[in-house]
Design an enzyme around this catalytic site. Sequence first.
Site, short mmCIF file in Angstrom:
data_model
loop_
_atom_site.label_atom_id
_atom_site.label_comp_id
_atom_site.label_asym_id
_atom_site.label_seq_id
_atom_site.Cartn_x
_atom_site.Cartn_y
_atom_site.Cartn_z
N GLU A 1 0.86 -1.19 0.00
CA GLU A 1 0.00 0.00 0.00
C GLU A 1 0.89 1.24 0.00
O GLU A 1 1.81 1.37 0.82
CB GLU A 1 -0.94 0.05 1.21
CG GLU A 1 -1.88 1.24 1.04
CD GLU A 1 -2.86 1.48 2.18
OE1 GLU A 1 -2.88 0.71 3.15
OE2 GLU A 1 -3.59 2.49 2.10
N GLU B 1 5.12 5.17 3.43
CA GLU B 1 4.67 6.51 3.85
C GLU B 1 5.88 7.43 3.93
O GLU B 1 7.01 6.95 4.06
CB GLU B 1 4.00 6.48 5.22
CG GLU B 1 2.53 6.80 5.27
CD GLU B 1 2.09 8.11 4.62
OE1 GLU B 1 2.85 9.07 4.62
OE2 GLU B 1 0.97 8.16 4.12
N ASP C 1 -2.11 12.44 -3.50
CA ASP C 1 -2.06 13.83 -3.99
C ASP C 1 -3.37 14.61 -3.78
O ASP C 1 -4.02 15.01 -4.74
CB ASP C 1 -1.71 13.86 -5.49
CG ASP C 1 -0.48 13.02 -5.79
OD1 ASP C 1 0.58 13.31 -5.24
OD2 ASP C 1 -0.60 12.05 -6.57
N LYS D 1 -3.19 19.68 -8.66
CA LYS D 1 -3.21 20.83 -9.58
C LYS D 1 -2.46 20.37 -10.82
O LYS D 1 -1.42 19.72 -10.70
CB LYS D 1 -2.43 22.02 -8.98
CG LYS D 1 -3.05 22.64 -7.75
CD LYS D 1 -3.56 24.03 -8.09
CE LYS D 1 -4.27 24.75 -6.98
NZ LYS D 1 -4.23 24.24 -5.65
N THR E 1 -11.14 4.33 4.19
CA THR E 1 -9.96 4.98 4.77
C THR E 1 -10.39 6.31 5.41
O THR E 1 -11.50 6.79 5.18
CB THR E 1 -8.88 5.27 3.71
OG1 THR E 1 -9.33 6.34 2.88
CG2 THR E 1 -8.56 4.05 2.87
#
Length: 340
Positions: free
Chosen positions: A29, A54, A104, A108, A176
Amino acid sequence: MMQKLSSSRLPWPTDWTALFGAVRPLVLEIGFGYGQFLQHLARTKPDANVIGLEIANQCLDSAERAIVRKHLTNVRVVQSMAETALHHLFVPGSLSEVHINFPDPWFKKRHGHRRLIQRDTLDVLVSRLQPNAMLYLATDIIEYAEMSAELLRETSGLDNTLPADWANEMPGRVVTKYEGRALQDGRACYYFAYRRNQQAAPDVPVGREIEMTHVVFNTPLTPDEILERFEAIEGTERKFGDIVVRMLHGYRGRKVLLFEVYIHESTLDQHISLVIAPHDTPNEYTLKVGTMGYPRSTPGLQKAVASMAEWLMSLNQESKVVAHKLGDYAPPSLSEETEN
Ligand SMILES: C[S@@+](CC[C@H](N)C(=O)[O-])C[C@H]1O[C@@H](n2cnc3c(N)ncnc32)[C@H](O)[C@@H]1O
């Protein structure tokens, strides 16, 4: 306490079987946040080795505490950018399942180069998936979903397992933290499920370490003079294709000079030190990599040493490289010297 794992310290590639002490399929993950989904994977897949990536310390600490408290033996978390882990820690064809939940969140278009889902990441992901492995992605940003759908459609190594580009519901999924908030706020979620097919994967070899590098040189300049001249290049950057080398600060130790250097490569960032150590022979020094920051010997590191050596040679006409180990990364101005 668990031993903390990070891609900057784990062997490249990592022997996951040895690390978990069991041969089991690898489930990954990426960006697990507070780790509910990761724990769910560990509990529901006791026959898999589950790895969570992470970058946020708080998330890593909290997931580690939960893993210990709940006695989950088939899951480990690794501090790493996804891009670094995929390139350096996993061999091609080794992952049986990859989950990416809500990456994210500040999407953008102009942030394209920092976005997780992009061509390069998908290429390395496909390379690391084994035949029939699954790739799952979820997002609550329609522009992100549209962009991902287009990129995934162009990915010949993956087949869509859903009737449309995405589904708006995934029954049976554990929700989540981020997803819960999106659903509570009434935002739609977009779920993707792709399977690795038999098409050839992009050739993305494991980023292994190369030989550690050093340069032996002599110069009439004293260490203090070298340090003084360094001030002129403090904060400057040199670019070599994808590699960026930024000279930070110089320090005078009792015996050695130490230079803090930042190196950016497409799959890795390193903040390390270069050291100039005097020999017993007058005017002779070795330029080498210091131990600060757990340096990994990559093309970027070799470029940093080569670049520093070039700068040292440019300071004084009598300065000369005596020997070096720079392999393919020796700049032309040093290449007539012999390697040893
Ligand atoms: C919006 S949060 C989602 C967290 C969790 N998956 C969830 O759904 O609640 C995105 C997470 O991805 C992590 N992250 C962002 N970019 C990453 C990268 N390149 N590699 C690994 N993790 C990343 C962030 O630290 C953050 O925890």
